[in-house]
Scaffold this motif. Structure first.
Motif, short mmCIF file in Angstrom:
data_model
loop_
_atom_site.label_atom_id
_atom_site.label_comp_id
_atom_site.label_asym_id
_atom_site.label_seq_id
_atom_site.Cartn_x
_atom_site.Cartn_y
_atom_site.Cartn_z
N GLY A 1 -7.16 -4.95 1.60
CA GLY A 1 -5.75 -4.95 2.18
C GLY A 1 -5.86 -4.72 3.54
N LEU A 2 -6.49 -3.42 3.90
CA LEU A 2 -6.28 -3.13 5.46
C LEU A 2 -7.35 -3.67 6.21
CD1 LEU A 2 -5.99 0.80 5.05
CD2 LEU A 2 -4.31 -0.71 5.39
N LYS B 1 -13.43 -0.75 0.81
CA LYS B 1 -13.38 0.71 0.61
C LYS B 1 -11.82 1.06 0.00
CE LYS B 1 -16.95 1.73 3.06
NZ LYS B 1 -18.16 2.09 2.19
N THR B 2 -11.97 1.78 -1.36
CA THR B 2 -10.73 1.88 -1.89
C THR B 2 -10.79 3.12 -2.70
OG1 THR B 2 -9.37 0.82 -3.57
CG2 THR B 2 -11.52 0.15 -3.98
N THR B 3 -9.74 3.68 -2.78
CA THR B 3 -9.57 4.91 -3.71
C THR B 3 -9.07 4.60 -5.03
OG1 THR B 3 -7.61 5.56 -2.57
CG2 THR B 3 -9.62 6.61 -1.95
N LYS B 4 -8.62 3.23 -5.06
CA LYS B 4 -7.74 2.90 -6.53
C LYS B 4 -8.69 2.50 -7.38
CE LYS B 4 -4.08 1.66 -3.12
NZ LYS B 4 -3.51 0.57 -2.22
N GLY C 1 -8.30 -1.43 -7.02
CA GLY C 1 -8.21 -1.77 -5.77
C GLY C 1 -9.29 -2.79 -5.36
N THR C 2 -9.12 -3.53 -4.28
CA THR C 2 -10.27 -4.34 -3.80
C THR C 2 -10.76 -3.75 -2.62
OG1 THR C 2 -8.79 -5.92 -2.46
CG2 THR C 2 -9.12 -6.53 -4.84
N GLY C 3 -10.01 -3.10 -1.75
CA GLY C 3 -10.55 -2.46 -0.68
C GLY C 3 -10.46 -3.57 0.40
N GLY D 1 -0.30 10.57 1.72
CA GLY D 1 -0.94 10.61 2.89
C GLY D 1 -2.35 10.13 2.48
N ASN E 1 0.83 -1.11 -0.09
CA ASN E 1 -0.09 -0.09 0.07
C ASN E 1 0.89 1.14 0.05
OD1 ASN E 1 -2.61 -0.63 -0.20
ND2 ASN E 1 -2.96 -0.69 2.19
N ALA F 1 1.16 3.96 -2.57
CA ALA F 1 0.76 5.46 -2.33
C ALA F 1 1.87 6.44 -3.01
CB ALA F 1 0.75 5.73 -0.94
N ASP G 1 5.55 5.94 5.16
CA ASP G 1 5.97 6.19 3.91
C ASP G 1 6.09 7.82 3.81
OD1 ASP G 1 3.54 7.39 2.73
OD2 ASP G 1 2.61 5.53 3.27
P1 ADP Z 1 -6.90 -1.23 -1.63
O1 ADP Z 1 -5.28 -1.43 -1.68
O2 ADP Z 1 -7.20 -2.42 -2.49
O3 ADP Z 1 -7.21 0.09 -2.11
P2 ADP Z 1 -6.69 -1.13 1.18
O4 ADP Z 1 -7.69 -1.82 2.28
O5 ADP Z 1 -5.28 -1.88 1.20
O6 ADP Z 1 -7.27 -1.81 -0.50
O7 ADP Z 1 -6.62 0.21 1.03
C1 ADP Z 1 -7.75 1.19 1.24
C2 ADP Z 1 -7.36 2.36 0.77
O8 ADP Z 1 -6.54 3.12 1.83
C3 ADP Z 1 -6.63 2.70 -0.27
O9 ADP Z 1 -7.32 2.53 -1.39
C4 ADP Z 1 -5.89 4.15 0.00
O10 ADP Z 1 -7.00 5.10 -0.28
C5 ADP Z 1 -5.71 3.91 1.74
N1 ADP Z 1 -4.50 3.88 1.96
C6 ADP Z 1 -3.80 2.57 2.14
N2 ADP Z 1 -2.55 2.67 2.57
C7 ADP Z 1 -2.17 3.92 2.29
C8 ADP Z 1 -0.93 4.76 2.50
N3 ADP Z 1 0.18 4.13 2.66
N4 ADP Z 1 -1.05 5.86 2.18
C9 ADP Z 1 -2.30 6.64 1.55
N5 ADP Z 1 -3.44 6.00 1.61
C10 ADP Z 1 -3.22 4.56 1.80
#
Ligand code: ADP
Length: 574
Positions: A526-527, A516-519, A522-524, A502, A468, A472, A498
């Motif tokens: 990972g976190l 929940k993702t901004t990519k 992305g699948t949302g 942000g 991630n 970013a 990193d």
């Molecule tokens: P994905 O990576 O598939 O989007 P994640 O659950 O890993 O799903 O992440 C969710 C969202 O959290 C990301 O889409 C991103 O917007 C934000 N995010 C995660 N890690 C970071 C980071 N290191 N810096 C900024 N935003 C992050």
């Protein structure tokens, strides 16, 4: 409202203690003394006119004058607020002395007044104590005996010549009898005074205990979260506690002494219907559930209605204890909902699993076709799209299965340095595969630290956070990974920092929720996987802004000392 309200709790106003006739013994004693003085004055008139041997009218007048003077002085001292016990003692002492003088001037052994000594003896017992009663009795005996003896030997001047007649049988017997009667009266009234004091003490003690019990009950009822209402047989509310007023959203003044049918007519009819029959003797209601309407909201109430009875068992009303079940209802609805979602999740995971195999065949077949058919241009692009999208579907399925079928953490203890080397190698390979330029710094502190965690899950968590971070930073920047012992050596902390852009404020609140993702790709998940792993280790994860630029993710979990000491597995190859 600050306390339990009772319809019969009229406050007791303490009586005025500042005037004659009030509860102050000095005031009562003064009144007694006025009666005594009046009685002695009338008696002295009789003595003056009809008395025979040894009567001295000036002496009688002087004695009465002294008595009235002490009464006046004591009254003034009482109104001026003289010390209570001292004033009582002075009053009793001066009475005894005045009676002694009256006896002396009304004929000594032939006087009719000695019996008057009984009055201060008994008053002493009543208003002071046994010792005072005995002291006054002794003083009376000495005054009578001493006076008699003094007269006999002519020491005291009474207007009569000293006479040895006083030493004759009858007067001596009368004096001795008086002395004995005083002492016996002193003893009896002293004994009674002692008994009275004991009774008073017992009474005070039981009053204190009753008061304490009342306060305890009141305190409990005031502070319980459940509402309490009691009604009599006629349906009049006799008692409510603060929680009842809070739940029913009514002022205590609007409830107390009111007919329950009237105050609860609006929106609480069901409550009235259940309480009134019980108050008139119907079967009690236990664990009942009803609904009332307050402020436009339907509120579920759980309640128990019992009889209020006299000590003889006669039913005189009903007591109702009720609680607002809104939160419990919401909670069980939420549990039902999450059970439902879990079932759907399980189903979805099953479907995802089933899709994975045919998807692998499709991907494999397309890859073979792509190798064998030498397609060009538009057709080649379409084939590439099929491969790319099927790879994406595969990632989504894998992430989803990792999230939904996360096994319980199987913790073991392994070497921190080995873990560091392995994880930094994996990250560097990933960065290289993406042609990235990320400087990776990986540190373990203290360097010789043993880590206690599920090694597979810790690797997955670290990779998720590191990838991630790389994404970013668009694979260009500084990535720091730290594994530390914190909190006085009681917790592990994984910190991934990193210097990317942000965390997007739009997603911050739901950062760890699934999907929940901004990519774009992305699948949302990972976190959400990181949060699940952290919680499987008894810990948590939080995200912060990096003060310079970028984001910081901290995962903390407690150190399991037992595992640290007993297990020492080599790090499984990830
Ligand atoms: P994905 O990576 O598939 O989007 P994640 O659950 O890993 O799903 O992440 C969710 C969202 O959290 C990301 O889409 C991103 O917007 C934000 N995010 C995660 N890690 C970071 C980071 N290191 N810096 C900024 N935003 C992050």
């Amino acid at each position: 409202m600050t306390g339990l309200s009772e319809s019969n709790s009229g406050s007791r106003v303490p009586k005025n203690t500042s005037g004659p006739g009030s509860r102050d013994p000095n005031a009562r004693l003064l009144i007694w003394r006025l009666f005594l003085a009046a009685f002695l004055t009338i008696s002295s008139l009789f003595v003056h006119y009809f008395g025979s041997q040894g009567v001295s009218t000036p002496g009688l007048l002087g004695s009465l004058g002294l008595l009235y003077t002490t009464i006046t002085v004591c009254w003034a001292a009482y109104l001026a607020g003289a010390p209570r016990h001292l004033l009582l003692s002075i009053q009793l002492g001066s009475d005894t002395l005045c009676i002694g003088l009256l006896v002396h001037f009304s004929g000594g052994p032939f006087s009719a007044f000695p019996l008057m000594f009984m009055v201060p003896i008994m008053l002493g017992a009543y208003y002071r104590d046994a010792r005072w009663s005995m002291a006054i009795a002794g003083t009376s005996a000495i005054l009578v005996g001493g006076g008699h003896f003094g007269l006999a030997i002519g020491w005291l001047l009474t207007g009569q010549a000293a006479s040895l007649d006083y030493l004759q049988g009858w007067p001596v017997f009368v004096t001795a009898l008086h002395m004995a009667v005083f002492l016996v009266t002193g003893m009896i009234s002293g004994g009674l005074a002692r008994r009275l004091a004991e009774r008073r003490q017992e009474q005070t003690h039981s009053h204190f205990l009753a008061q304490k019990a009342r306060w305890e009950v009141r305190n409990i009822l005031d502070n319980i979260q459940s509402g309490l209402i009691t009604v009599n047989r006629k349906g009049v509310i006799t008692r409510v506690n603060p929680s009842a007023c809070r739940i029913l959203q009514l002022d205590p003044a609007k409830l107390l002494k009111q007919d329950i049918r009237g105050v609860m007519a609006e929106g609480m009819q069901e409550l009235t219907d259940i309480i009134l029959p019980v108050a008139s003797g119907a079967e009690v209601v236990s664990r009942g559930e009803i609904h009332i309407h307050r402020g436009g909201v339907r509120m579920p109430l759980g309640l128990n209605v019992n009889h209020v009875t006299t000590p003889g068992g006669r039913i005189i009303g009903a007591i109702t204890i009720f609680t607002d079940l809104t939160r419990e209802k919401e909670m069980s609805a939420r549990i039902r909902e999450s059970d439902r979602l879990a079932a759907i999740g399980e189903l979805a995971a099953g479907i995802a699993h089933e899709i994975r195999n045919p998807l692998a065949s499709i991907r494999g077949s397309v890859e073979i076709l792509a190798g064998e058919l030498e397609l060009e241009g538009y057709q080649n692009q379409l084939l590439g799209l099929v491969l790319k999208e099927s790879a994406r579907v595969n990632t989504i399925i894998n992430d989803f299965l990792a999230y939904s079928r996360m096994p319980a953490a199987t913790k073991s203890s392994f070497n921190g340095q080995e873990f560091r080397d392995q994880i930094s190698l994996q990250i560097r390979q990933h960065v290289a595969a993406k042609d990235g330029r990320v400087r990776v710094v990986c540190e373990v502190e203290p360097p010789d630290m043993m880590i206690v965690a599920d090694p597979g899950q810790l690797t997955q968590m670290t990779l998720n956070l590191a990838i991630n971070a790389c994404q970013a930073m668009a694979y260009e920047g500084d990535l720091r990974i730290g594994l530390n012992l914190v909190g006085g050596g009681e917790n592990f902390e994984l910190v991934v920092t990193d210097n990317g852009p942000g965390i997007d404020p739009d997603i911050r609140e739901h950062l760890f929720s699934p999907f929940k993702t901004t990519k774009d790709e992305g699948t949302g998940l990972g976190l959400s996987i990181v949060a699940r792993i952290a919680s499987a280790h008894g810990g948590n994860v939080r995200a912060e802004d990096n003060p310079g630029q970028g984001a910081i993710f901290r995962v903390r979990w407690p150190l399991d000392r037992q595992l640290l000491e007993t297990v020492n597995d080599p790090l499984p190859v990830g």
